[in-house]
Design a protein around this motif. Sequence first.
Motif, PDB file in Angstrom:
ATOM      1  N   ARG A 409      -5.011  57.582  34.072  1.00 20.09           N
ATOM      2  CA  ARG A 409      -4.196  58.008  32.928  1.00 20.09           C
ATOM      3  C   ARG A 409      -5.036  58.802  31.929  1.00 20.09           C
ATOM      4  O   ARG A 409      -4.611  59.843  31.439  1.00 20.09           O
ATOM      5  N   ARG A 410      -6.221  58.309  31.628  1.00 28.90           N
ATOM      6  CA  ARG A 410      -7.077  59.027  30.661  1.00 28.90           C
ATOM      7  C   ARG A 410      -7.437  60.419  31.188  1.00 28.90           C
ATOM      8  O   ARG A 410      -7.431  61.407  30.447  1.00 28.90           O
ATOM      9  N   LEU A 411      -7.763  60.499  32.459  1.00 30.72           N
ATOM     10  CA  LEU A 411      -8.159  61.774  33.052  1.00 30.72           C
ATOM     11  C   LEU A 411      -6.989  62.750  33.142  1.00 30.72           C
ATOM     12  O   LEU A 411      -7.132  63.938  32.848  1.00 30.72           O
ATOM     13  N   LEU A 412      -5.830  62.247  33.514  1.00 32.98           N
ATOM     14  CA  LEU A 412      -4.642  63.107  33.569  1.00 32.98           C
ATOM     15  C   LEU A 412      -4.213  63.545  32.177  1.00 32.98           C
ATOM     16  O   LEU A 412      -3.801  64.699  31.973  1.00 32.98           O
ATOM     17  N   ARG A 413      -4.306  62.636  31.213  1.00 37.04           N
ATOM     18  CA  ARG A 413      -3.914  62.978  29.839  1.00 37.04           C
ATOM     19  C   ARG A 413      -4.704  64.195  29.353  1.00 37.04           C
ATOM     20  O   ARG A 413      -4.156  65.113  28.735  1.00 37.04           O
ATOM     21  N   GLN A 414      -5.989  64.197  29.651  1.00 36.61           N
ATOM     22  CA  GLN A 414      -6.812  65.328  29.213  1.00 36.61           C
ATOM     23  C   GLN A 414      -6.354  66.623  29.882  1.00 36.61           C
ATOM     24  O   GLN A 414      -6.264  67.667  29.230  1.00 36.61           O
ATOM     25  N   LYS A 415      -6.054  66.581  31.152  1.00 41.40           N
ATOM     26  CA  LYS A 415      -5.569  67.784  31.843  1.00 41.40           C
ATOM     27  C   LYS A 415      -4.259  68.280  31.241  1.00 41.40           C
ATOM     28  O   LYS A 415      -4.063  69.491  31.038  1.00 41.40           O
ATOM     29  N   PHE A 416      -3.347  67.354  30.964  1.00 37.28           N
ATOM     30  CA  PHE A 416      -2.061  67.747  30.379  1.00 37.28           C
ATOM     31  C   PHE A 416      -2.254  68.350  28.982  1.00 37.28           C
ATOM     32  O   PHE A 416      -1.671  69.393  28.661  1.00 37.28           O
ATOM     33  N   ILE A 417      -3.057  67.691  28.142  1.00 37.15           N
ATOM     34  CA  ILE A 417      -3.243  68.182  26.775  1.00 37.15           C
ATOM     35  C   ILE A 417      -3.904  69.551  26.776  1.00 37.15           C
ATOM     36  O   ILE A 417      -3.570  70.424  25.961  1.00 37.15           O
ATOM     37  N   LEU A 418      -4.826  69.786  27.704  1.00 39.44           N
ATOM     38  CA  LEU A 418      -5.483  71.083  27.796  1.00 39.44           C
ATOM     39  C   LEU A 418      -4.560  72.164  28.353  1.00 39.44           C
ATOM     40  O   LEU A 418      -4.931  73.340  28.369  1.00 39.44           O
ATOM     41  N   GLY A 419      -3.377  71.775  28.821  1.00 38.32           N
ATOM     42  CA  GLY A 419      -2.413  72.749  29.320  1.00 38.32           C
ATOM     43  C   GLY A 419      -2.658  73.194  30.742  1.00 38.32           C
ATOM     44  O   GLY A 419      -2.061  74.177  31.198  1.00 38.32           O
TER      45      GLY A 419
END
Length: 624
Positions: A409-419
């Motif tokens: 979740r933490r790793l995916l969250r960063q990818k999503f926030i970075l667009g």
Amino acid sequence: MGNKFKPLFISVLFVTCFVSLSFIDPPKYRDLNKNGKMDPYENINLPIEKRIDNLISLMNIDEKAGLMFINGTLINTDGSIDKKEGATGMATRIPSARDLIVNKKMNHFNYWQAPGVKELAMGYNAIQKVAEESRLGIPVTIASDPRHYFSNNVFAMEANGFSQWPEQLGFAAINDPVLTQKFGDIARQEYLAVGIREALHPMADLATEPRWPRVSGTFGEDANISARMIEAYILGFQGKQLGNTSVACMTKHFSGGGPQKEGLDPHFQYQKGQVYPGKNFNYHLIPFEAAFKANTACIMPYYGVPTDQTSENVGFSYNKDIITKLLREKYKFDGVVCTDWGLVSDTHIGAVIWPARAWGVENLSEIERVKKIIDAGCDQFGGENCPQYIVQLVKEGKIKESRIDQSVRRLLRQKFILGLFDNPYVDVDNATKIVGRADFKKLGEDTQRRSMTLLKNDLKLPLSVSNKLKIYVKNVDFKIASQYGIIVALPEQADIAIIRLNTPWVPLDTDNPFAKGFHHGDLDFKGKDLEDVLTLCKTVPTIVDIYLDRPAVFPEINSSAKAVFGNYGASDAALLDVIFGIAKPEGKLPFELPSSMEAVRNQKEDVPYDSKDPLYAFGFGLHY
């Protein structure tokens, strides 16, 4: 993914050719619902946490495990990403991104071999295309060590067209947070242009042990200056909030890698623990507290054992007291925690075996090391390609899949926030216009000049540029120096001499080529190296400039030279412009310069500015 439809375009497409949607090949996450069916409306505008929920529900354990590893890959000189026949050297040892994406399900990489700007952008797009063709199309995050420093730091990547600035020490010497944030913003733009979305920096470590080889990557030994610089640096790269134009910072090395015993670095088995003879552990946390204030996206712990500071003497990433109790619970950090590189498996460099940095847990098997790191609270493994261990641990019931999901979740969250899920691709032509832009380069070069630290000025600098002044130079480009006066071949023919020196170091006695590049050992000039400089100083009035990647010890040279400068990564032109008054030195020492090696050996590794009778005190710097 990058060629996914923008919302308006989706609407038009949905109305005009709805039937064709079911034949898009392959379907990617952005357009998938829980049943794996195409639905261009269900997910695209949902809150990020809902999108993460949906994606995690679609992922199998192999894909989750792959997400938790980051390692090096290559881009060839022509922008291609697959291994070339007949490749030699490091290229033979670097896995291709295609292999890691397809076979390891990985989607985080840093570059171990990279070409020029255009080809870098081309290769990045090629990597994203391979990722898009994977089952769920999870985009790749590219991370990088610093690419902007004018230095020979073993960790500084070749600039290859990027603007060039002094190392972190130079920013500390200037002590201007506004400038540091401006640098971060420029570096962000250049990184963004070629697809680098994660900075494996800044270093928040404190240079309280002058012999440590990684002093050059720090903001010096003062915790408060370092804290100001760290906050400004992260704000420049990330902005006030992480978003689709940010570069995520991985601040390192929690909880402070500076106080290494006798300065020996725990990259290698010769020294595995850092020490706190001054009981100053908490002092080293101050810059990290500034990083948390600036919302750093990621944290990297270091290799060493924080000796006798926790309930067990194991390396930081293995240490639950450090990662869970201190970082997660006390500081409430819920970003990504990634280990430093190579904690699990040995590295083979030809016939040389470089042991895994599993300090304190050397007797554990590789899979047991993976479990202990996860149990400690880390999310990601740096420099490793072994997701199969996580798969095995989950299947054997030794780690719950729900625990893996926390890190995923933490790793995916960063990818999503970075667009990255919305558009991971870069414009190749635009990359060549952004990276190394003229105004970026000029500010970098101006900053090199500002950071120069004038330590002695018996020559009454600045000098005047003159076609009559006869100059002898050593370790300075003749062509550049000739713009300031007449270059002569012998010191006896000169009015002045200008010599550039490096802080001394002693290579480790090892077969490991990487270890040989670390600047360990004594800091003083000895033997012929010292005598040659002193002879020059006796022959002609001499200006000495020393590259201070560590605090040099040079009392004899200081006595003999007519003027002395320290630099933290600066070109010949930068030095000469300062000598001749075209620019002014503004730097103040970010660490003290000891008066002897005896004083170095007697100081405490964890305490700042504590050597006896330093040659130059912390914060010293002359101006004109």
